[in-house]
Design an enzyme around this catalytic site. Structure first.
Site, PDB file in Angstrom:
ATOM      1  N   ASP A  21      30.160  47.424  41.747  1.00 20.05           N
ATOM      2  CA  ASP A  21      30.579  48.783  41.398  1.00 20.05           C
ATOM      3  C   ASP A  21      29.897  49.244  40.115  1.00 20.05           C
ATOM      4  OD1 ASP A  21      32.008  47.047  39.777  1.00 20.05           O
ATOM      5  OD2 ASP A  21      33.979  47.640  40.490  1.00 20.05           O
TER       6      ASP A  21
ATOM      7  N   ASN B 296      46.350  46.586  38.988  1.00 18.89           N
ATOM      8  CA  ASN B 296      47.001  47.419  40.009  1.00 18.89           C
ATOM      9  C   ASN B 296      46.582  47.036  41.430  1.00 18.89           C
ATOM     10  OD1 ASN B 296      44.420  48.378  40.251  1.00 18.89           O
ATOM     11  ND2 ASN B 296      44.874  50.488  39.664  1.00 18.89           N
TER      12      ASN B 296
ATOM     13  N   HIS C 117      43.431  46.656  42.529  1.00 21.41           N
ATOM     14  CA  HIS C 117      42.138  47.142  43.033  1.00 21.41           C
ATOM     15  C   HIS C 117      41.140  45.983  43.166  1.00 21.41           C
ATOM     16  CE1 HIS C 117      40.636  48.319  38.693  1.00 21.41           C
ATOM     17  NE2 HIS C 117      40.168  47.132  38.991  1.00 21.41           N
TER      18      HIS C 117
ATOM     19  N   GLU D 196      40.611  51.837  44.280  1.00 29.14           N
ATOM     20  CA  GLU D 196      41.912  52.033  43.647  1.00 29.14           C
ATOM     21  C   GLU D 196      43.014  52.215  44.689  1.00 29.14           C
ATOM     22  OE1 GLU D 196      42.122  51.482  40.521  1.00 29.14           O
ATOM     23  OE2 GLU D 196      41.364  53.124  39.289  1.00 29.14           O
TER      24      GLU D 196
HETATM   25  C1  GLP Z   1      37.326  46.281  36.836  1.00 35.43           C
HETATM   26  C2  GLP Z   1      36.217  46.269  37.911  1.00 35.43           C
HETATM   27  C3  GLP Z   1      36.428  45.178  38.912  1.00 35.43           C
HETATM   28  C4  GLP Z   1      36.997  43.973  38.205  1.00 35.43           C
HETATM   29  C5  GLP Z   1      38.410  44.283  37.787  1.00 35.43           C
HETATM   30  C6  GLP Z   1      39.033  43.206  36.929  1.00 35.43           C
HETATM   31  O1  GLP Z   1      37.718  47.555  36.505  1.00 35.43           O
HETATM   32  N1  GLP Z   1      36.030  47.495  38.596  1.00 35.43           N
HETATM   33  O2  GLP Z   1      35.230  44.924  39.598  1.00 35.43           O
HETATM   34  O3  GLP Z   1      37.008  42.875  39.079  1.00 35.43           O
HETATM   35  O4  GLP Z   1      38.481  45.551  37.174  1.00 35.43           O
HETATM   36  O5  GLP Z   1      38.447  43.153  35.667  1.00 35.43           O
HETATM   37  P1  GLP Z   1      38.715  41.973  34.641  1.00 35.43           P
HETATM   38  O6  GLP Z   1      38.068  40.759  35.219  1.00 35.43           O
HETATM   39  O7  GLP Z   1      38.051  42.402  33.355  1.00 35.43           O
HETATM   40  O8  GLP Z   1      40.184  41.825  34.504  1.00 35.43           O
END
Ligand code: GLP
Length: 242
Positions: free
Chosen positions: A67, A136, A138, A143
């Site tokens: 992403d 949340n 995702h 989302e």
């Molecule tokens: C982010 C990204 C995801 C990621 C998730 C968790 O916003 N869009 O690809 O896996 O949220 O992030 P983190 O590993 O920093 O908790």
């Protein structure tokens, strides 16, 4: 889902990196799907170590970033493409021309999404998709919503996600883009293998709903229940509600 719980996040990182190295041995030209975020950093560091000691060979692999924020090009400090390049690609000898990312600064974002989806399909689809999970539920930037587009698409970010991303923008949530581009849940579900990583107590509720809850677009990770080969790597706090 196959669930593996580790005492520390270091053990989790080592095991997940070993799993990726094994996949590379089985299929040297594998197509990897890769997330940014805090969770995979230890995995990428361990993969860099395995690569430098000849235990992981990325020379024939291809990779797609999961992403990207809208308005952010690959040179921007908050770019996920840049993040993955700096934490992994630059250290493991995966040829840069085979590392793909979404251009959040493209003039035509729909065209960019279509181009990306076509590039993934041309590469034969994703062989191994690594994922983190949002607080949340995702995956990628898919989302919680009433409907989830299946393929790569543009998405409006929820406030909670923008807050969680503020650190990438010097802690200033106002600077976090309101939109992002992400591979869709349908494309993720077409991967041969999905490996989801979660660490920390703030992930425990979404992990529980992903594993035990109904499949619902309000918890995008719950759709992974429909996939045949999902491996979930958790530390104890993330697994505390299972
Ligand atoms: C982010 C990204 C995801 C990621 C998730 C968790 O916003 N869009 O690809 O896996 O949220 O992030 P983190 O590993 O920093 O908790």
């Amino acid at each position: 889902m196959e669930i593996r719980v580790f005492t520390t996040s270091e053990e989790l990182s080592r095991a997940a990196a070993q799993r990726v190295a094994d996949a590379l041995r089985q299929r040297p030209d594998i197509v990897l799907g890769l997330p940014a975020g805090r969770t995979p950093v230890g995995v990428y560091a361990e993969l860099a170590r395995l690569s430098s000691t000849g235990q992981a060979d990325f020379s024939r692999a291809t990779a797609f970033a999961l992403d990207e924020f809208v308005g952010i090009d690959h040179a921007h400090p908050a770019s996920f493409h840049r993040f993955i390049r700096e934490h992994l690609i630059d250290h493991v000898g995966l040829p840069f021309e085979r590392f793909h990312g979404l251009n959040g600064a493209a003039d035509d974002l729909q065209l960019e999404c279509d181009r990306y989806e076509a590039a993934i399909q041309r590469a034969g689809g994703i062989g191994l998709q690594l994922l983190g999970i949002g607080g949340n539920g995702h995956i990628g930037f898919n989302e919680p919503a009433n409907e989830l587009p299946a393929r790569t698409h543009r998405v409006t970010l929820l406030d909670q996600t923008r807050k969680a991303s503020a650190a990438l923008f010097d802690g200033d949530v106002a600077r976090v883009p309101r939109e992002a581009l992400t591979i869709g849940v349908g494309t993720i579900l077409m991967a041969d293998v999905v490996i989801l990583l979660a660490a920390g107590e703030n992930k425990a509720v979404s992990v529980e709903r992903m594993v035990r809850g109904p499949m619902t677009p309000q918890l995008p990770a719950s759709f992974l229940q429909a996939h045949r080969v999902v491996e979930v790597y958790l530390d104890r706090p993330a697994a505390s509600r299972l």
